[in-house]
Design an enzyme around this catalytic site. Structure first.
Site, PDB file in Angstrom:
ATOM      1  N   SER A   1      16.664 -35.158 -20.955  1.00 23.68           N
ATOM      2  CA  SER A   1      17.180 -36.019 -22.016  1.00 23.68           C
ATOM      3  C   SER A   1      18.393 -36.778 -21.521  1.00 23.68           C
ATOM      4  CB  SER A   1      17.596 -35.128 -23.205  1.00 23.68           C
ATOM      5  OG  SER A   1      18.472 -35.824 -24.053  1.00 23.68           O
TER       6      SER A   1
ATOM      7  N   TYR B   1      22.497 -27.877 -25.346  1.00 24.07           N
ATOM      8  CA  TYR B   1      21.316 -28.720 -25.104  1.00 24.07           C
ATOM      9  C   TYR B   1      21.502 -29.545 -23.829  1.00 24.07           C
ATOM     10  CZ  TYR B   1      17.640 -32.184 -26.150  1.00 24.07           C
ATOM     11  OH  TYR B   1      16.527 -32.997 -26.099  1.00 24.07           O
TER      12      TYR B   1
END
Ligand SMILES: NC(=O)c1ccc[n+]([C@@H]2O[C@H](COP(=O)([O-])OP(=O)(O)OC[C@H]3O[C@@H](n4cnc5c(N)ncnc54)[C@H](O)[C@@H]3O)[C@@H](O)[C@H]2O)c1
Length: 270
Positions: free
Chosen positions: A148, A161
């Site tokens: 990401s 994350y």
């Protein structure tokens, strides 16, 4: 331009969102696909939509599951040529509110589970490549890990994350070097904002159920608007567009590309 007929693919998190689109596109290109998801009911929906291949419901952060999943894929579908480590979710908060459990959960899903899946596939990849080399043939196999923009560029509220998504890049580049000799291309695709439940506007309903725990996912509308405005293409991507970048790495078009991270963000960088 290419066909994936005769190929066997394994896609985690294939019940909905981007993973579902990846599985559908792999199947449309001819691959037999083993689908995995935590949630049995969306998993069955994907399986019904594809109409063939296999489905294995279960939590890939369960240490025993990756081995069983790889074994079942090889047994049921007759081999393993493509692995897409896609399953993931966000569990956000500023660092002072991030618990050990929360941080660890982000590492477990985004890098530990992919590591275990690749480790479980190592013997098959090595033995098969050696057999093929002895017969004078070379077959490229494919691993695609999902990262990401949060992992490559950083994003506030996503210490866990972002760390998990950054770690998967290290795993990708390492495995590209270890497995080049077995003709396995190992690459990663990093997404920006893709229209799935993970970026729904924050509200009472934007919660996901992960092993009985309700986790709030989503993005504040103002943040979403700002990020979209920063993006050269000026919009959120669709799951189908996200899958397109992954399919490139699953296909023969990428046979001489390995250890790379392709950003699929509409041109946006944080
Ligand atoms: N949507 C975005 O904007 C975006 C941006 C960057 C990266 N990503 C990444 O893309 C991937 C797919 O996300 P998405 O947006 O399609 O989300 P999604 O929630 O729509 O789909 C993810 C799927 O993974 C499954 N899953 C979660 N934990 C699992 C587990 N432990 N075992 C098995 N399955 C599990 C979920 O049940 C779900 O069906 C994730 O790795 C995510 O981090 C998404």
């Amino acid at each position: 331009m290419f066909s994936l007929e005769t190929k066997v693919a394994l896609v985690t998190g294939a019940g909905r969102g981007i993973g579902r689109s990846i599985a559908m596109q792999l199947a449309a290109a001819g691959a037999a696909v083993m689908l995995n998801d935590l949630d049995p009911s969306p998993l069955e929906e994907t399986r019904d939509a594809i109409g063939r291949g296999g489905a294995f419901a279960g939590d890939i952060t369960d240490p025993a599951l990756p081995g069983k999943l790889v074994e079942r894929t090889i047994q049921e579908l007759g081999g393993l040529d493509i692995i897409v480590n896609n399953a993931g979710y966000t569990w956000d908060s500023v660092i002072q509110k991030t618990t050990d459990e929360q941080f660890q959960a982000m590492l477990d899903i985004h890098v530990v589970a992919p590591f275990r899946i690749l480790r479980a596939a190592a013997g098959y990849f090595r033995d098969t490549a050696k057999r093929e080399a002895a017969s004078g043939i070379r077959v490229q196999r494919k691993v695609v890990n999902i990262t990401s923009i949060s992992g490559t560029d950083g994003s506030p509220g996503q210490a866990g994350y972002g760390s998990g998504k950054a770690a998967v890049v290290g795993l990708t580049r390492t495995m590209a070097k270890e497995w080049g000799r077995y003709n396995v291309n190992v690459n990663a695709v990093g997404f920006g904002l893709i229209g799935t439940r993970l970026i729904q506007p924050l509200s009472e309903t934007s919660k996901i159920d992960v092993r009985g725990r309700e986790i709030k996912v989503g993005v504040q509308q103002a943040v979403l608007d700002k990020v979209v405005a920063m993006s050269p293409l000026g919009r959120v991507g669709t799951p189908e567009e996200a899958a397109g970048a992954v399919i490139f790495f699953c296909s023969p078009l990428s046979d001489f590309v390995t250890g790379e991270v392709l950003m699929c963000t509409g041109g946006m960088r944080f």
